[in-house]
Design a protein around this motif. Structure first.
Motif, PDB file in Angstrom:
ATOM      1  N   TYR A 284     -31.948  64.550  36.649  1.00 41.73           N
ATOM      2  CA  TYR A 284     -30.694  63.806  36.483  1.00 41.73           C
ATOM      3  C   TYR A 284     -30.118  63.965  35.082  1.00 41.73           C
ATOM      4  O   TYR A 284     -28.910  64.173  34.919  1.00 41.73           O
ATOM      5  CB  TYR A 284     -30.920  62.331  36.804  1.00 41.73           C
ATOM      6  N   SER A 285     -30.956  63.874  34.057  1.00 38.57           N
ATOM      7  CA  SER A 285     -30.444  63.986  32.690  1.00 38.57           C
ATOM      8  C   SER A 285     -29.831  65.360  32.444  1.00 38.57           C
ATOM      9  O   SER A 285     -28.788  65.472  31.770  1.00 38.57           O
ATOM     10  CB  SER A 285     -31.558  63.706  31.672  1.00 38.57           C
ATOM     11  N   ASN A 286     -30.450  66.410  32.994  1.00 38.47           N
ATOM     12  CA  ASN A 286     -29.880  67.753  32.836  1.00 38.47           C
ATOM     13  C   ASN A 286     -28.580  67.895  33.617  1.00 38.47           C
ATOM     14  O   ASN A 286     -27.656  68.598  33.179  1.00 38.47           O
ATOM     15  CB  ASN A 286     -30.887  68.813  33.300  1.00 38.47           C
TER      16      ASN A 286
ATOM     17  N   ASP B 240     -25.898  66.180  31.571  1.00 42.53           N
ATOM     18  CA  ASP B 240     -25.571  66.990  30.392  1.00 42.53           C
ATOM     19  C   ASP B 240     -24.714  68.196  30.772  1.00 42.53           C
ATOM     20  O   ASP B 240     -23.741  68.527  30.085  1.00 42.53           O
ATOM     21  CB  ASP B 240     -26.859  67.438  29.716  1.00 42.53           C
TER      22      ASP B 240
ATOM     23  N   SER C 106     -25.702  63.124  26.674  1.00 42.13           N
ATOM     24  CA  SER C 106     -27.162  63.083  26.553  1.00 42.13           C
ATOM     25  C   SER C 106     -27.639  61.665  26.863  1.00 42.13           C
ATOM     26  O   SER C 106     -27.193  60.698  26.226  1.00 42.13           O
ATOM     27  CB  SER C 106     -27.592  63.491  25.145  1.00 42.13           C
ATOM     28  N   ILE C 107     -28.525  61.546  27.829  1.00 40.91           N
ATOM     29  CA  ILE C 107     -28.989  60.236  28.269  1.00 40.91           C
ATOM     30  C   ILE C 107     -30.150  59.762  27.413  1.00 40.91           C
ATOM     31  O   ILE C 107     -31.100  60.512  27.158  1.00 40.91           O
ATOM     32  CB  ILE C 107     -29.418  60.289  29.754  1.00 40.91           C
TER      33      ILE C 107
ATOM     34  N   LYS D 291     -33.448  58.147  27.191  1.00 42.56           N
ATOM     35  CA  LYS D 291     -34.513  57.945  28.164  1.00 42.56           C
ATOM     36  C   LYS D 291     -35.494  56.846  27.753  1.00 42.56           C
ATOM     37  O   LYS D 291     -36.557  56.692  28.349  1.00 42.56           O
ATOM     38  CB  LYS D 291     -35.286  59.258  28.365  1.00 42.56           C
TER      39      LYS D 291
ATOM     40  N   ARG E  23     -36.807  54.561  30.495  1.00 45.47           N
ATOM     41  CA  ARG E  23     -37.192  55.244  31.733  1.00 45.47           C
ATOM     42  C   ARG E  23     -38.463  54.681  32.347  1.00 45.47           C
ATOM     43  O   ARG E  23     -38.573  54.529  33.557  1.00 45.47           O
ATOM     44  CB  ARG E  23     -37.357  56.737  31.448  1.00 45.47           C
TER      45      ARG E  23
ATOM     46  N   TYR F 293     -29.106  51.077  30.923  1.00 50.99           N
ATOM     47  CA  TYR F 293     -29.734  52.345  31.322  1.00 50.99           C
ATOM     48  C   TYR F 293     -29.615  52.539  32.827  1.00 50.99           C
ATOM     49  O   TYR F 293     -29.246  53.627  33.307  1.00 50.99           O
ATOM     50  CB  TYR F 293     -31.207  52.345  30.905  1.00 50.99           C
TER      51      TYR F 293
ATOM     52  N   ASP G 211     -27.039  55.360  35.590  1.00 48.06           N
ATOM     53  CA  ASP G 211     -27.423  56.293  36.652  1.00 48.06           C
ATOM     54  C   ASP G 211     -26.356  56.401  37.732  1.00 48.06           C
ATOM     55  O   ASP G 211     -26.238  57.449  38.383  1.00 48.06           O
ATOM     56  CB  ASP G 211     -28.747  55.850  37.278  1.00 48.06           C
TER      57      ASP G 211
ATOM     58  N   HIS H  95     -22.430  57.606  35.785  1.00 46.93           N
ATOM     59  CA  HIS H  95     -22.356  59.045  35.533  1.00 46.93           C
ATOM     60  C   HIS H  95     -22.235  59.813  36.853  1.00 46.93           C
ATOM     61  O   HIS H  95     -21.476  60.781  36.955  1.00 46.93           O
ATOM     62  CB  HIS H  95     -23.589  59.531  34.773  1.00 46.93           C
TER      63      HIS H  95
END
Length: 396
Positions: A121-123, A126, A132-133, A135, A138, A154, A158, A161
């Motif tokens: 998900y972060s990629n 991005d 940039s998340i 984390k 997490r 946070y 999800d 975005h």
């Protein structure tokens, strides 16, 4: 986008769901804990459309989740968007016996857009949004209350975005004409059968070297017993007995309950307690597995001899070339077991030989197996060549 405060009461949730029911799509994510339970403990649900987002606390006293569950599984007019949503869908299925429908998974869609087979998900965020998340939250304990602002922010990110990414991804799919490629994959994800925990199928997740029907019959009986114990006690399977323990019991069955004290991975108390007695009942009641249910060894695929294995390797090479040329994840075109089946002579029932997969890869795969397609190095790049093309070049 308007972000609501954490929802902890039924009226606010019902009003939110009424508004979301008018949206074309909503994005969905969950936070859960399952380290010490069999069933995942739902701790937070996040939803959003293009206008608003909210986190819902399912652990809030007296909260009625039914409007949300109805939105997810009964409202066919709203598309539900997830990223790598398998576990989120499993939770909904556990609560309702149904799955969200219709649904869209951005991780699967990314496969059709050349972003790999399992983009995180972060990629994804991005690559599509340039964000940039953080984390840091997490690995938080989502079951602990109260949740602080950082945890909620946070979690909300999800879905906010994802609500921004989905329209962009959909437009890219439309431009490339690949939207229809995903229909079958999304329906597969929505199939409730994927999320059943059937005790009779639990043996398949345990690896044993033997293919003797009596050993596999005991494995099936013992795995069924463990699954029922784990579900009934709401404990992880490994807390009942580890895979290697039940594999050992299947291959070397105890003659009497007292022998359980000698089994590695079981406590001495099993020699006399009730759970040990239930385990022995499973062992003693086991029958040899039917021949048609016995799986082949991984290195002995039916009908796939030495030459067939070489053909399968060529098909895998073809898959790499084709997926590179059209910029799509290989897994979306074909699976390894399909390639091996094709190499062994199978033509029926293979997804890669139907629909868009046949047009993009399956036709070439059949031509390779039947000698009409080969490989050549052109300008230092490996490409596919048809045999009739080579004949024309040689006679020109």
């Amino acid at each position: 986008m308007h972000v609501l405060p954490l929802i902890t009461d039924s009226a606010t949730l019902a009003n939110l769901c009424a508004r979301l029911a008018r949206a074309d799509f909503i994005t969905v994510d969950t936070e859960f804990m399952r380290e010490s339970t069999f069933w995942p403990q739902l701790c937070l649900i996040q939803v959003a459309d293009v206008n608003e987002a909210a986190a819902i606390d399912p652990l809030a006293p007296g909260i009625d989740l039914q409007p949300l569950l109805d939105l997810l599984v009964a409202n066919e007019d709203v598309l539900k968007v997830f990223h790598a949503g398998g576990q989120d869908i499993e939770i909904v299925h556990n609560l309702t016996g149904k799955t969200p429908h219709p649904l869209f998974d951005t991780q699967v869609a990314a496969m059709a857009l050349g972003q790999g087979e399992q983009i995180g998900y972060s990629n994804l965020v991005d690559s599509w949004l340039g964000i940039s998340i953080d984390k840091g939250a997490r690995f938080t304990d989502w079951a602990r209350r109260p949740l602080d602002a950082r945890q909620i922010d946070y979690a909300i990110g999800d879905v906010t975005h994802l609500a921004a990414i989905f329209p962009k991804m959909l437009e890219r799919l439309r431009k490339t004409g690949r939207g229809a490629w995903l229909d079958q994959e999304m329906e597969r994800l929505a199939d409730p059968r994927n999320y059943l925990n059937d005790p009779d199928e639990a043996w398949r997740r345990v690896k044993v070297p033997s293919r003797r029907p009596e050993v596999l019959g005991r494995l099936k009986a013992i795995a069924r017993w463990r699954e029922r114990e784990a579900q009934g006690k709401d404990l992880p399977r490994g807390r009942i007995a580890k895979d290697e323990t039940i594999a050992d019991l299947a291959g070397n069955p105890p003659r009497r309950q007292a022998d359980l004290a000698k089994v590695r991975g079981l406590s001495p108390g099993w020699a006399t307690n009730e759970i040990g007695a239930r385990l022995m009942a499973a062992v003693e009641g086991a029958t040899p597995m039917d021949a048609e249910e016995v799986p082949p060894r991984d290195d002995r695929k039916p009908g796939l001899g030495r030459d067939g294995a070489l053909v399968a390797d060529l098909l895998k090479l073809l898959l790499k070339i084709r997926s590179r040329d059209i910029d799509v994840a290989p897994k979306l075109l074909a699976r390894s077991d399909e390639l091996e089946a094709l190499a062994a002579g199978t033509r029926d029932g293979l997804p890669m030989l139907t629909g868009w997969r046949y047009d993009q890869f399956g036709r070439d795969a059949v031509d390779l197996v039947e000698g009409r397609l080969g490989f050549a190095v052109v300008g230092g790049r490996l490409k596919m060549t048809r045999q009739d093309d080579r004949v024309e070049e040689e006679t020109a």
